[in-house]
Design an enzyme around this catalytic site. Structure first.
Site, PDB file in Angstrom:
ATOM      1  CB  THR A   1      34.244  34.596  34.182  1.00 17.82           C
ATOM      2  OG1 THR A   1      33.394  35.707  34.404  1.00 17.82           O
ATOM      3  CG2 THR A   1      34.840  34.761  32.787  1.00 17.82           C
ATOM      4  CG  ASP A   2      29.071  35.905  35.506  1.00 20.68           C
ATOM      5  OD1 ASP A   2      30.191  36.461  35.426  1.00 20.68           O
ATOM      6  OD2 ASP A   2      28.177  36.305  36.286  1.00 20.68           O
ATOM      7  CD  GLU A   3      33.562  39.650  33.983  1.00 22.42           C
ATOM      8  OE1 GLU A   3      34.021  40.407  33.121  1.00 22.42           O
ATOM      9  OE2 GLU A   3      33.927  39.664  35.174  1.00 22.42           O
TER      10      GLU A   3
ATOM     11  CE1 TYR B   1      39.267  37.222  33.192  1.00 25.09           C
ATOM     12  CE2 TYR B   1      37.063  38.142  33.417  1.00 25.09           C
ATOM     13  CZ  TYR B   1      38.005  37.182  33.756  1.00 25.09           C
ATOM     14  OH  TYR B   1      37.675  36.185  34.652  1.00 25.09           O
TER      15      TYR B   1
ATOM     16  CE  LYS C   1      38.624  32.465  32.382  1.00 22.06           C
ATOM     17  NZ  LYS C   1      39.643  31.600  33.050  1.00 22.06           N
TER      18      LYS C   1
ATOM     19  CG  LEU D   1      33.497  47.111  43.832  1.00 18.15           C
ATOM     20  CD1 LEU D   1      33.813  48.594  43.624  1.00 18.15           C
ATOM     21  CD2 LEU D   1      32.143  46.761  43.189  1.00 18.15           C
TER      22      LEU D   1
HETATM   23  N1  LIG Z   1      37.448  36.608  40.520  1.00 23.65           N
HETATM   24  C1  LIG Z   1      36.233  36.286  40.088  1.00 23.65           C
HETATM   25  O1  LIG Z   1      35.234  36.872  40.536  1.00 23.65           O
HETATM   26  C2  LIG Z   1      36.054  35.175  39.081  1.00 23.65           C
HETATM   27  C3  LIG Z   1      34.767  34.757  38.773  1.00 23.65           C
HETATM   28  C4  LIG Z   1      34.596  33.692  37.884  1.00 23.65           C
HETATM   29  C5  LIG Z   1      35.701  33.065  37.338  1.00 23.65           C
HETATM   30  N2  LIG Z   1      36.952  33.496  37.637  1.00 23.65           N
HETATM   31  C6  LIG Z   1      38.099  32.768  37.048  1.00 23.65           C
HETATM   32  O2  LIG Z   1      38.718  32.074  38.100  1.00 23.65           O
HETATM   33  C7  LIG Z   1      40.124  32.009  37.888  1.00 23.65           C
HETATM   34  C8  LIG Z   1      40.874  32.579  39.067  1.00 23.65           C
HETATM   35  O3  LIG Z   1      40.476  33.947  39.258  1.00 23.65           O
HETATM   36  P1  LIG Z   1      41.110  34.797  40.441  1.00 23.65           P
HETATM   37  O4  LIG Z   1      40.193  35.926  40.702  1.00 23.65           O
HETATM   38  O5  LIG Z   1      41.516  33.912  41.547  1.00 23.65           O
HETATM   39  O6  LIG Z   1      42.431  35.358  39.714  1.00 23.65           O
HETATM   40  P2  LIG Z   1      43.738  35.972  40.352  1.00 23.65           P
HETATM   41  O7  LIG Z   1      44.171  37.044  39.404  1.00 23.65           O
HETATM   42  O8  LIG Z   1      43.549  36.302  41.787  1.00 23.65           O
HETATM   43  O9  LIG Z   1      44.795  34.772  40.306  1.00 23.65           O
HETATM   44  C9  LIG Z   1      45.322  34.269  39.108  1.00 23.65           C
HETATM   45  C10 LIG Z   1      46.527  33.415  39.438  1.00 23.65           C
HETATM   46  O10 LIG Z   1      47.015  32.863  38.198  1.00 23.65           O
HETATM   47  C11 LIG Z   1      48.422  33.012  38.169  1.00 23.65           C
HETATM   48  N3  LIG Z   1      48.855  33.129  36.764  1.00 23.65           N
HETATM   49  C12 LIG Z   1      48.586  34.162  35.916  1.00 23.65           C
HETATM   50  N4  LIG Z   1      49.176  33.935  34.737  1.00 23.65           N
HETATM   51  C13 LIG Z   1      49.805  32.729  34.831  1.00 23.65           C
HETATM   52  C14 LIG Z   1      50.565  31.953  33.934  1.00 23.65           C
HETATM   53  N5  LIG Z   1      50.839  32.376  32.682  1.00 23.65           N
HETATM   54  N6  LIG Z   1      51.047  30.757  34.345  1.00 23.65           N
HETATM   55  C15 LIG Z   1      50.798  30.325  35.605  1.00 23.65           C
HETATM   56  N7  LIG Z   1      50.086  31.042  36.510  1.00 23.65           N
HETATM   57  C16 LIG Z   1      49.602  32.223  36.126  1.00 23.65           C
HETATM   58  C17 LIG Z   1      48.725  34.267  38.958  1.00 23.65           C
HETATM   59  O11 LIG Z   1      50.055  34.297  39.418  1.00 23.65           O
HETATM   60  C18 LIG Z   1      47.678  34.192  40.068  1.00 23.65           C
HETATM   61  O12 LIG Z   1      48.191  33.485  41.179  1.00 23.65           O
HETATM   62  C19 LIG Z   1      40.387  32.760  36.578  1.00 23.65           C
HETATM   63  O13 LIG Z   1      40.474  31.822  35.540  1.00 23.65           O
HETATM   64  C20 LIG Z   1      39.154  33.646  36.416  1.00 23.65           C
HETATM   65  O14 LIG Z   1      38.898  33.886  35.057  1.00 23.65           O
HETATM   66  C21 LIG Z   1      37.158  34.549  38.493  1.00 23.65           C
END
Ligand SMILES: NC(=O)c1ccc[n+]([C@@H]2O[C@H](COP(=O)([O-])OP(=O)(O)OC[C@H]3O[C@@H](n4cnc5c(N)ncnc54)[C@H](O)[C@@H]3O)[C@@H](O)[C@H]2O)c1
Length: 347
Positions: A130-132, A155, A159, A195
């Site tokens: 993430t950019d965070e 969080y 990351k 959000l």
């Molecule tokens: N949502 C955003 O805007 C955003 C932006 C940039 C990066 N990311 C990154 O992208 C990735 C996915 O984000 P998202 O929004 O789809 O998240 P999400 O919370 O929707 O999904 C996460 C998934 O990971 C699984 N999970 C969690 N813990 C686990 C474990 N211990 N073992 C196996 N599976 C596990 C969960 O069951 C879920 O299906 C993350 O790594 C997040 O940091 C998210």
């Protein structure tokens, strides 16, 4: 290619799974099915001969070893994580455990598998972040790949730690790692505690539309399917050891974003009287709420030729249409633990 996608039952992971199968890749979806997961997200590909599901936790090394041996993937795309900042404020332990220790276990399992197979150059471990991790910007400037890390929530700190582990496994052990840092995603299958779905669903339910603080916090929004496309591009064409920032160049303050969503809803599902914007309510800010994130996507654009396919206005309109048409998806998820409650207000 055969891809091992972790977190493929979540929001972004499921978009990656759907796109990868659609492009003819074999996909093994490894997911622990936490509160944030929904296998309906991948229902459209679940019957494909290219798709397999493994119910496993990335912290379980024995399970990881079994899955690598059984499926023999060409690449790992690691998206499994605890992802909700507000939950990380209330309970940081799960974030350290899954995002840091889980990433360590996955890196070690991948390294053992890669070693056992003669350390092929073609193998990839793609760590999705993430950019965070870069912290908070003032009114100007953008995050580049050279921006120093400055995470400020449990969080983003977890990351950031996982990013450092992935880079260290490349530099120390030679594991062919690529890394991406993306801005805020939105789109179909977004879990209803984040959000944009909260705003759409509260609007439709006639509930207050909660805006943290004064709504001036700025985020850079990217349609999730554009993110999935960028991820597959970096996986197949990105340089090993390199990181790529992914962003939509769509900066909006939270208040602007919510007003845009209200205007779209006013058009698509008008209220008998007034605007959905009348439901906007300002609530106590998130502790340590980062003021502004903005991504400079020049590297992925110039080196790999990637651009987002939709503007934020188009993407938000598609997203609203999707939520209007998919109540059977989101309604049951609203019953899950903590959804619909204000989380992360402890200072
Ligand atoms: N949502 C955003 O805007 C955003 C932006 C940039 C990066 N990311 C990154 O992208 C990735 C996915 O984000 P998202 O929004 O789809 O998240 P999400 O919370 O929707 O999904 C996460 C998934 O990971 C699984 N999970 C969690 N813990 C686990 C474990 N211990 N073992 C196996 N599976 C596990 C969960 O069951 C879920 O299906 C993350 O790594 C997040 O940091 C998210």
């Amino acid at each position: 290619m055969k891809l091992l996608v972790t977190g493929g039952a979540g929001f972004i992971g499921s978009a990656v799974v759907r796109l990868a199968v659609g492009r003819g890749h074999s996909v093994v979806n490894l997911d622990a099915l936490t509160y944030a997961a929904c296998l309906d997200n991948v229902a459209s590909v679940a019957d494909s001969p290219l798709y397999a599901f493994e119910h496993a936790d990335i912290r379980d090394r024995a399970a990881l070893d079994r899955i690598f041996a059984a499926h023999q993937p060409d690449a790992v795309m690691h998206l499994a994580a605890e992802s909700h900042v507000d939950r990380s404020i209330d309970g940081p332990g799960d974030f350290i455990s899954t995002n840091v220790t889980g990433t360590y276990e996955l890196l070690e399992a991948a390294r053992a598998y890669w070693d056992a197979n003669g350390r092929p150059d073609s193998f990839r471990f793609h760590h999705i972040s993430t950019d965070e991790v870069f912290g908070s910007l003032g009114a100007t400037g953008q995050f580049t790949e050279e921006t120093p890390y400055d995470p400020r929530s449990p969080y983003s700190a977890s990351k950031a730690a996982s990013d450092h582990l992935a880079q260290a496994w490349h530099h120390t052990y030679g594991l062919p790692v690529v890394l991406t840092n993306c801005s805020n995603n939105y789109g179909p299958f977004h879990f209803p505690e984040k959000l944009i779905p909260v705003i759409i669903l509260n609007a439709l339910a006639g509930k207050p539309l909660p805006i943290y603080g004064d709504g001036s916090n700025v985020r850079d929004w990217l349609y999730v399917e554009d993110h999935a496309d960028a991820l597959l591009l970096v996986l197949t064409r990105g340089a090993v050891g390199r990181s790529y920032n992914i962003g939509g160049e769509n900066e909006r303050s939270n208040l602007e974003l919510v007003r845009t969503l209200c205007a779209i809803l006013d058009d698509k599902r008008p209220k008998p009287q007034g605007s959905y914007a009348d439901q906007i309510t300002f609530v106590t800010d998130r502790p340590g709420h980062d003021a502004r994130y903005a991504i400079d996507p020049a590297r992925i654009r110039n080196e790999l030729g990637w651009r987002p396919s939709v503007t934020v206005e188009e993407g938000l309109a598609r997203t609203v249409d999707w939520y209007l048409a998919n109540e059977n998806w989101w309604r049951p998820l609203q019953e899950r633990h903590g959804v619909g409650q204000r989380l992360g207000v402890r200072a």
